[in-house]
Design an enzyme around this catalytic site. Structure first.
Site, PDB file in Angstrom:
ATOM      1  N   GLU A 111      35.684  43.794  36.618  1.00  0.00           N
ATOM      2  CA  GLU A 111      34.887  43.657  37.821  1.00  0.00           C
ATOM      3  C   GLU A 111      35.117  44.288  39.205  1.00  0.00           C
ATOM      4  O   GLU A 111      34.781  44.010  40.218  1.00  0.00           O
ATOM      5  CB  GLU A 111      34.292  42.237  38.097  1.00  0.00           C
ATOM      6  CG  GLU A 111      35.366  41.195  38.480  1.00  0.00           C
ATOM      7  CD  GLU A 111      36.045  40.484  37.302  1.00  0.00           C
ATOM      8  OE1 GLU A 111      36.574  39.545  37.541  1.00  0.00           O
ATOM      9  OE2 GLU A 111      35.994  41.053  36.109  1.00  0.00           O
ATOM     10  N   ASP A 153      26.751  42.588  32.765  1.00  0.00           N
ATOM     11  CA  ASP A 153      26.787  44.254  32.866  1.00  0.00           C
ATOM     12  C   ASP A 153      25.755  44.726  33.681  1.00  0.00           C
ATOM     13  O   ASP A 153      25.870  45.751  34.506  1.00  0.00           O
ATOM     14  CB  ASP A 153      26.591  44.466  31.323  1.00  0.00           C
ATOM     15  CG  ASP A 153      27.617  44.479  30.423  1.00  0.00           C
ATOM     16  OD1 ASP A 153      28.969  44.072  30.846  1.00  0.00           O
ATOM     17  OD2 ASP A 153      27.412  44.567  29.247  1.00  0.00           O
TER      18      ASP A 153
END
Length: 309
Positions: A223, A197
């Site tokens: 992503e 994250d």
């Protein structure tokens, strides 16, 4: 009665064909602390004002020449740009069930009959401004990815569609960059999702800081990031993509456990003049991204080059 400090900067548009009514309403609002007040005397002036900026609230007289308040409100409701603007009807008409029903049916949020107390007007105005502000805040939350602070997929899809239509209308070209963090799964597997994250958030900041104000960045999913570049062809988009790719490659990312690591991005690039649908454009960018991954990652490939391979 004074307006709350957080509402005093709201923009209010007052529409009435009688100068004394306009002057009275403007005085009441200014005495309460509102400073951004626009005036219109008919539907033409109202829509001219809307062209200069979106008001937070409209105070609309019902008995107007050419088009009455009900008809104007219905026109506002039919417009994608103006349908969400709250409208308070103000009228000297007798407050009967038929007129009240029509006021709300046409899209109004409140109904105020003359004569009225200034305190009542300000109270009703503030209620609607608070509702409008809270609604905007909630709407904004639905458009933002909570982890990165970027636009989310839904919001970006709307932006791309808007740009597609503009490009088609103005005979211009826009570009899409679809970027993916290379080998991201090992980042999570080896360092934990908190580290993943942190990397995602840092990449998002880097991309956001390096694009022009007119350009948009979103977290497309997982992503992946999608960038929208107005007035840009494929060659120009490739220049930016390579600059962003280099910036990420040269950056060091720090996780919450103080561990540092490096990642790279692959980019798929496409450009269009508005002829293709949003879905087709995304598909082309995705095909180019797949080609970049297949070519070894940490590179940028346009859709035209991907097709030619």
């Amino acid at each position: 009665m004074l307006a709350s400090a957080e509402l005093a900067d709201s923009r209010i548009l007052v529409v009435d064909d009688k100068e004394d009514n306009l002057a009275m309403l403007e005085t009441i609002l200014r005495d309460a602390g509102f400073v951004h007040i626009d005036l219109a005397r008919n539907s033409d002036e109202l829509f001219a004002q809307l062209g200069q900026g979106r008001p937070d609230l409209i105070l609309l007289d019902i008995q107007l020449p050419k088009h009455d308040g009900f008809e104007i409100c219905e026109q506002l409701q039919a417009s994608l740009d103006h349908a969400e603007i709250p409208v308070i009807f103000i009228t000297a008409m007798h407050k009967d069930a038929k007129s009240i029903v029509r006021a709300f049916a046409s899209g109004g949020v409140d109904f105020l009959t003359r004569p009225f107390l200034p305190e009542e007007l300000i109270a009703r105005v503030q209620i609607q401004l608070r509702v409008e502000r809270h609604w905007r805040q909630l709407e904004e939350l639905t458009r933002i990815d909570p982890l990165t602070g970027l636009l989310n997929r839904r919001a970006m899809s709307e932006q791309v569609e808007t740009e597609r239509r503009r490009a088609l209308r103005t005979s211009s070209t826009y570009a899409l960059l679809l970027a993916d963090i290379d080998h991201f799964k090992p980042v999570n597997d080896n360092n934990g999702h908190h580290c993943g994250d942190a990397v995602l958030s840092a990449c998002a900041r880097l991309l956001k800081e390096r694009v022009r104000r007119s350009e948009q960045v979103c977290r497309w999913g997982g992503e992946e990031f999608l960038l929208l570049l107005p007035d840009t062809n494929a060659a120009g988009a490739a220049v930016l993509a390579n600059a962003l790719r280099s910036a990420v490659e040269d950056s060091t990312f720090t996780c919450d456990n103080d561990r540092t690591l490096r990642v790279t991005l692959s980019f798929g690039i496409m450009a269009d003049s508005g002829e293709c649908s949003v879905e087709e454009c995304i598909s082309k960018a995705d095909a180019a991204l797949y080609a970049a991954k297949h070519a070894g990652r940490n590179c940028c490939i346009t859709h035209a080059d991907a097709v030619g391979r």
